[in-house]
Write a protein that holds these residues in place. Structure first.
Motif, PDB file in Angstrom:
ATOM      1  N   ALA B 310       0.849  -1.196   0.000  1.00 43.76           N
ATOM      2  CA  ALA B 310       0.000   0.000   0.000  1.00 43.76           C
ATOM      3  C   ALA B 310       0.885   1.245   0.000  1.00 43.76           C
ATOM      4  O   ALA B 310       0.702   2.162  -0.809  1.00 43.76           O
ATOM      5  N   GLU B 311       1.866   1.257   0.893  1.00 43.18           N
ATOM      6  CA  GLU B 311       2.757   2.420   0.971  1.00 43.18           C
ATOM      7  C   GLU B 311       3.618   2.533  -0.284  1.00 43.18           C
ATOM      8  O   GLU B 311       3.860   3.637  -0.779  1.00 43.18           O
ATOM      9  N   SER B 313       2.779   1.694  -3.289  1.00 42.33           N
ATOM     10  CA  SER B 313       1.990   2.198  -4.420  1.00 42.33           C
ATOM     11  C   SER B 313       1.918   3.716  -4.406  1.00 42.33           C
ATOM     12  O   SER B 313       1.899   4.362  -5.446  1.00 42.33           O
ATOM     13  N   ALA B 314       1.906   4.312  -3.200  1.00 46.22           N
ATOM     14  CA  ALA B 314       1.880   5.781  -3.112  1.00 46.22           C
ATOM     15  C   ALA B 314       3.287   6.360  -3.268  1.00 46.22           C
ATOM     16  O   ALA B 314       3.483   7.342  -3.981  1.00 46.22           O
ATOM     17  N   ASN B 315       4.269   5.739  -2.605  1.00 50.49           N
ATOM     18  CA  ASN B 315       5.638   6.283  -2.645  1.00 50.49           C
ATOM     19  C   ASN B 315       6.236   6.262  -4.046  1.00 50.49           C
ATOM     20  O   ASN B 315       6.964   7.164  -4.438  1.00 50.49           O
ATOM     21  N   ALA B 317       4.597   6.403  -6.768  1.00 49.11           N
ATOM     22  CA  ALA B 317       3.780   7.192  -7.707  1.00 49.11           C
ATOM     23  C   ALA B 317       4.516   8.429  -8.213  1.00 49.11           C
ATOM     24  O   ALA B 317       4.276   8.900  -9.322  1.00 49.11           O
ATOM     25  N   THR B 318       5.432   8.939  -7.399  1.00 51.78           N
ATOM     26  CA  THR B 318       6.137  10.160  -7.786  1.00 51.78           C
ATOM     27  C   THR B 318       7.055   9.930  -9.007  1.00 51.78           C
ATOM     28  O   THR B 318       7.419  10.864  -9.696  1.00 51.78           O
ATOM     29  N   THR B 358      -2.202  -0.841  -4.951  1.00 52.76           N
ATOM     30  CA  THR B 358      -3.316  -0.075  -5.484  1.00 52.76           C
ATOM     31  C   THR B 358      -4.633  -0.807  -5.219  1.00 52.76           C
ATOM     32  O   THR B 358      -5.635  -0.213  -4.840  1.00 52.76           O
ATOM     33  N   LEU B 361      -5.846  -0.680  -1.569  1.00 51.96           N
ATOM     34  CA  LEU B 361      -6.292   0.648  -1.120  1.00 51.96           C
ATOM     35  C   LEU B 361      -7.551   1.131  -1.827  1.00 51.96           C
ATOM     36  O   LEU B 361      -8.070   2.198  -1.532  1.00 51.96           O
ATOM     37  N   LYS B 362      -8.033   0.367  -2.797  1.00 50.32           N
ATOM     38  CA  LYS B 362      -9.292   0.757  -3.462  1.00 50.32           C
ATOM     39  C   LYS B 362     -10.356   0.940  -2.391  1.00 50.32           C
ATOM     40  O   LYS B 362     -10.393   0.183  -1.419  1.00 50.32           O
ATOM     41  N   SER B 363     -11.223   1.925  -2.584  1.00 47.23           N
ATOM     42  CA  SER B 363     -12.134   2.255  -1.488  1.00 47.23           C
ATOM     43  C   SER B 363     -12.979   1.065  -1.046  1.00 47.23           C
ATOM     44  O   SER B 363     -13.238   0.881   0.131  1.00 47.23           O
ATOM     45  N   GLN B 364     -13.353   0.181  -1.977  1.00 50.52           N
ATOM     46  CA  GLN B 364     -14.174  -0.955  -1.541  1.00 50.52           C
ATOM     47  C   GLN B 364     -13.352  -2.050  -0.858  1.00 50.52           C
ATOM     48  O   GLN B 364     -13.902  -2.955  -0.259  1.00 50.52           O
ATOM     49  N   TYR B 366     -10.520  -1.178   1.136  1.00 50.21           N
ATOM     50  CA  TYR B 366      -9.732  -0.582   2.207  1.00 50.21           C
ATOM     51  C   TYR B 366      -9.936  -1.269   3.555  1.00 50.21           C
ATOM     52  O   TYR B 366      -8.990  -1.642   4.235  1.00 50.21           O
ATOM     53  N   TYR B 370      -6.310  -3.214   4.044  1.00 56.02           N
ATOM     54  CA  TYR B 370      -5.358  -2.308   4.699  1.00 56.02           C
ATOM     55  C   TYR B 370      -5.739  -2.036   6.152  1.00 56.02           C
ATOM     56  O   TYR B 370      -4.935  -2.183   7.069  1.00 56.02           O
TER      57      TYR B 370
END
Lengths: 485, 488
Positions: B310-311, B313-315, B317-318, B358, B361-364, B366, B370
């Motif tokens: 999860a982390e 996928s965000a880290n 992304a940059t 990704t 972490l999808k809203s459905q 989460y 996570y």
């Protein structure tokens, strides 16, 4: 026929006026060379970590307190993920649940009626950079990216759908703007994008409890555009409903040139932001003493100042509203009053002079009141002279001009320009006699009982004396003379 | 084996020239790294310039004056290329120094080169590097472990005395164990993360490699401590971790817990044998060794994967091709540019983790993944805290499996007792203890309560003394330079 009612809710972004950005030390100054206010953190270089600006937290807590929010002492930040070049990390650091402030309330007065507007949340987040697609009105076949704005602190305020008209929205926005300015936490200028507003509009039959389909209007950059956009959108939706059509849930943009709302090409609602708690920042843990100290920093708010002005100085609603329209003006006014022994005597005249003569000058020279060449003390002196009858309005205006140019107190200008009032009775008697002779029509009218005719005779004397004759003495002598006729 | 403190003393007194050390070091690398492939880049010229400056100047009195150190290629050194072993950052030049690098520069250390790793530290074999495959110095047909495989192999082969790595889920300790060196991951928040290319922010810590606990403790003393630039870095005063390191009585009456859950996993026979021998020796030293129960052990892999991905996928992304790094040409539009730049420059493992992260972490999803993982993580931390009421330290084999050959896959459970330390923010250290029948090193792992790092070093130091591992023996085919025979 069914009566349709509009329901509106707002999402307001307010840029916080801290000197540095919310997650790095870069300057927040507006209008600098593109990408000059950037660093390794706000351009998201590998290995960088956001650093929370404590001043931004102070600013939002103060705002929350002033807007009657509950402050959530323990809260966290979250990452809101979406890909766009104006957010270098491809996620925005914001807050989800709980926000730093929840459940606020603000009373507005619209159509002379009080209304409570409930606010869901007020949270901290970072601003995005700017993408530029055209230069000098020419569309580029590439895009330019300016990250000066990226990571400047923002407060996002979300209201409940408690509004029913554009007037209420405008009143609310004015009130928020004014409070935020009084707190000195934002410049709030919509033109510079420091305050931005998205509006949710829906229309439903009054008897229905359920709200209609919501349309979001984004990116409106002035109060008058907000009013126009709301009114246009309400009308558009009413027309659809009346003709048995269906309003589609969508995001629209206000086209200020054509005065219409236009559907945005992509639907933001379908994006999944994949929120999750920000692991790089420790949770916020606000102490009671931190909050107590901020409570002390909250100044008297405009609404209360206005009531006090009306009550203590007998000002009209209109005049009081003008004075509190900016904290600096209200401060100027109150400071001026403090320089005289008996403020109540000059309060009203002073307010008038600030709202007319001074404001006209400030506007035409584009100077803000705190930089006015006429200090509050000097203006109070001038007004005192007027009120005591020592000088006439005409003379006062002349002195005012000089005060503006030279930034000097009125007594110095009076001395230098030899604008000394004529109080010598012999001189005034001479002028009065001439006036009686030359205005025999007015004299006749006065004797026959028309008191107003006196004005013309006094006017003659004042003109003759170039405004220098003491109006009180003139009045006294003329009355004496006329009685004898 | 060299003692850095002594070597540094000699450099400071002018008895040994730093330039000579660097020369030997570089010669050794040139001779051996053809086989090991631990280094992505060498800083030959810079190193000599720095070394000769130190030899001349009064910079000599610093703790690491003139000492060469290898840096994992995900730590920012200003003006150096930093690739994180990814094609995406092939030409990236660091615009700033990581906090640890700043501290090392002040201490007079010389950055001899940047070491290979799994791409963005994602992997446990260093095979996901976009550039080269690093080999295990004890048998070059085997993996060195990962993700800090380059640093571990560089120290294990004697090419450098010290190296930095990063440890998100065992990435320092697992390769250290495979390469026969000491590998240490500090308590979360002990060493600043500022300037380390982020993998999973809530687990990442910089870790240290050397052949001895003393050297590891020395290097840790230099790089640890409060950093304004890393909000999770805890405010602790400066600690000298080498102080009173030699405490002969430390093992006496020490309460050592052995996780009962070790029995639930398949462990290589050689490791079981060595582990039992270690327990016997610890008991002989007077330690009290007993079983402890951490029921949530079985969830470690799942929690780690969910939270880490999860982390990630965000880290990651940059890395979008917009501001720096690889950008695909001839793209139709913005989305095409994002997609192609990433597809063409990121490796399979990285993509897999981004997709998985990704997804969770999808809203459905989460709350299903996570959120639940974080809850179980909290439970696990509580269970470990309770265990520490009964025992002082937790002891286990570092890995449950011996290193495998290239292309072969390690089991999912291999590192779980290392990952436990990352999930709970605890300090862990692996010390080489013995060899397998095939001559591969085997390490043992101590894990302490959060911020028990100083005591952990003392225990490790005592354990090192009773181990069967002779750190002065190097793989036969190598010609290590910086050890006793060279009398430095």
């Amino acid at each position: 026929m069914t009566i349709l009612e509009a329901t509106l809710g707002l999402e307001i972004h307010i840029q916080i006026n801290t000197k540095s950005k919310i997650f790095c030390k870069c300057s927040t100054k507006f209008g600098e060379k593109p990408n000059s206010n950037t660093c390794v953190i706000c351009t998201s270089q590998p290995g960088t970590i956001p650093l929370l600006n404590k001043k931004a937290v102070e600013a939002i807590v103060k705002t929350g307190l002033a807007l009657n929010f509950t402050i959530n002492k323990q809260c966290i930040f979250a990452r809101k993920q979406y890909f766009y070049p104006d957010i270098p990390k491809n996620y925005q650091i914001t807050q989800l649940d709980p926000p730093i402030c929840s459940n606020g309330k603000l009373i507005i007065i619209s159509n002379k009626q009080k209304k409570i507007i409930n606010m869901k949340r007020l949270h901290l987040e970072e601003d995005a950079g700017k993408l530029i697609h055209e230069v000098n009105n020419k569309k580029l076949n590439y895009s330019l990216l300016d990250l000066n704005r990226a990571s400047i602190g923002l407060m996002e305020l979300v209201t409940e759908p408690d509004f029913n008209s554009s007037e209420e929205v405008i009143e609310f926005l004015k009130e928020i703007k004014s409070i935020v300015e009084y707190l000195n936490v934002s410049e709030c200028s919509m033109e510079e994008g420091k305050m931005r507003c998205d509006i949710n509009v829906s229309v439903h039959p009054v008897e229905d409890k359920k709200l209609g389909t919501r349309v979001e209007i984004k990116n409106i950059n002035s109060l008058s555009n907000i009013k126009d956009a709301i009114e246009y959108e309400i009308k558009r939706q009413k027309t659809i409903i009346v003709s048995n059509g269906k309003v589609i849930q969508e995001t629209m943009l206000w086209d200020a040139k054509e005065c219409v709302t236009k559907s945005m090409r992509f639907k933001e609602d379908t994006l999944d932001y994949r929120y999750f708690p920000e692991p790089d920042l420790v949770p916020l843990n606000l102490s009671n003493s931190f909050i107590r100290n901020l409570v002390k920093e909250i100044p008297e708010l405009p609404k209360r100042i206005k009531l006090r002005f009306i009550k203590n100085y007998n000002l009209s609603e209109h005049l009081a509203t003008y004075l509190i329209s900016k904290k600096t003006i209200a401060d100027y006014y109150e400071k001026a009053l403090k320089t005289v022994k008996n403020p109540k005597i000059i309060a009203k005249t002073l307010a008038n002079w600030i709202s007319t003569e001074l404001s006209a000058k400030l506007n035409s020279f584009k100077i803000s009141i705190e930089d006015s060449p006429i200090t509050c003390k000097n203006l109070a002196k001038l007004v005192s002279l007027i009120v005591s009858g020592s000088i006439t309005r005409i003379i006062a205006k002349e002195i005012f001009e000089e005060m503006w140019k030279r930034s000097q107190p009125p007594e110095i200008i009076i001395k230098r320009k030899k604008i000394q009032q004529i109080s010598d009775e012999l001189t005034i008697i001479k002028m009065c006699e001439e006036a009686i002779i030359k205005n025999h029509n007015a004299v006749k009218e006065f004797i026959s009982g028309k008191n107003k005719a006196m004005d013309a005779i006094i006017g003659f004397v004042m003109k003759k004396s170039k405004g220098l004759a003491n109006p009180l003495v003139v009045n006294k002598i003329l009355l004496n003379r006329l009685k004898k006729l | 084996m060299i003692n850095i403190k002594n070597l540094n003393k000699k450099i400071c007194l002018g008895e040994i020239k730093s330039v000579d050390i660097i020369k030997k070091c570089l010669n050794c690398i040139k001779e051996n790294d053809i086989k090991i492939k631990a280094f992505l880049r060498l800083n030959e010229k810079d190193s000599f310039i720095k070394a000769s400056q130190i030899d001349k100047s009064n910079m000599k009195n610093k703790q690491l004056s003139g000492i060469p150190i290898a840096i994992k290629d995900n730590i920012m050194i200003k003006d150096h290329n930093m690739t994180a072993a990814s094609k995406y950052l092939e030409h990236y030049i660091s615009p700033y120094d990581a906090t640890v690098i700043k501290k090392l520069k002040m201490a007079g250390a010389i950055f001899i080169g940047e070491t290979n790793m799994d791409e963005f530290a994602m992997g446990g074999s260093t095979e996901t590097s976009a550039y080269q495959k690093t080999t295990n110095p004890w048998n070059i047909e085997y993996i060195p472990g990962g993700s800090s495989g380059g640093s571990a192999a560089a120290v294990g082969s004697g090419m450098v005395p010290l190296a930095l790595g990063s440890d998100t889920g065992g990435s320092v300790r697992q390769p250290a164990s495979f390469c026969g060196v000491v590998g240490y991951k500090p308590s979360y928040g002990l060493i600043s993360r500022y300037g380390v290319c982020a993998l999973a922010s809530s687990f990442d810590q910089i870790g240290v490699f050397s052949k001895t606990v003393m050297n590891v403790a020395l290097l840790t003393s230099i790089i640890a401590g409060k950093d304004y630039n890393d909000p999770v870095c805890e405010p602790k005063g400066w600690i000298d971790y080498t102080y009173n390191l030699n405490n002969p009585y430390i093992l006496k009456n020490l309460k050592i817990g052995i996780p009962k859950q070790l029995l639930d996993y398949k462990i290589d026979n050689d490791i079981v044998k060595v582990f039992n021998d270690a327990i016997k020796k610890l008991k002989l030293e007077g330690a009290e060794v007993f079983e402890i129960d951490i029921p949530s052990c079985k969830y470690i892999n799942a929690l780690y994967k969910i939270i880490m991905c999860a982390e990630v996928s965000a880290n990651i992304a940059t890395f979008d091709g917009i501001r720096y790094g690889y950008r695909s040409l001839n793209c139709k539009n913005l989305n095409d540019e994002y997609a192609k730049s990433r597809a063409e420059s990121l490796g399979y493992e990285v993509k897999k983790r981004i997709l998985f992260g990704t997804y969770v972490l999808k809203s459905q999803n989460y709350y299903k993944y996570y959120h639940k993982a974080q809850k179980v993580r909290t439970l696990l931390i509580k269970q470990i805290k309770d265990v520490y009421k009964k025992c002082d330290f937790i002891f286990s084999p570092s890995t449950l499996q011996m290193p495998v050959k290239f292309g072969e896959i390690l089991s999912d459970e291999c590192d779980i007792f290392l990952i436990m330390a990352n999930l709970a923010g605890l300090p862990g250290i692996t010390i080489p203890y013995s060899f397998s029948n095939f001559g591969m090193p085997i390490g043992m792992h101590f894990m302490g309560p959060r911020f028990s790092d100083a005591k952990l070093f003392k225990i490790a130091y005592a354990f090192e003394k009773i181990s069967n591992f002779n750190i002065n023996i190097f793989p036969k085919y190598l010609s290590p330079v910086l050890h006793k025979k060279d009398k430095i």
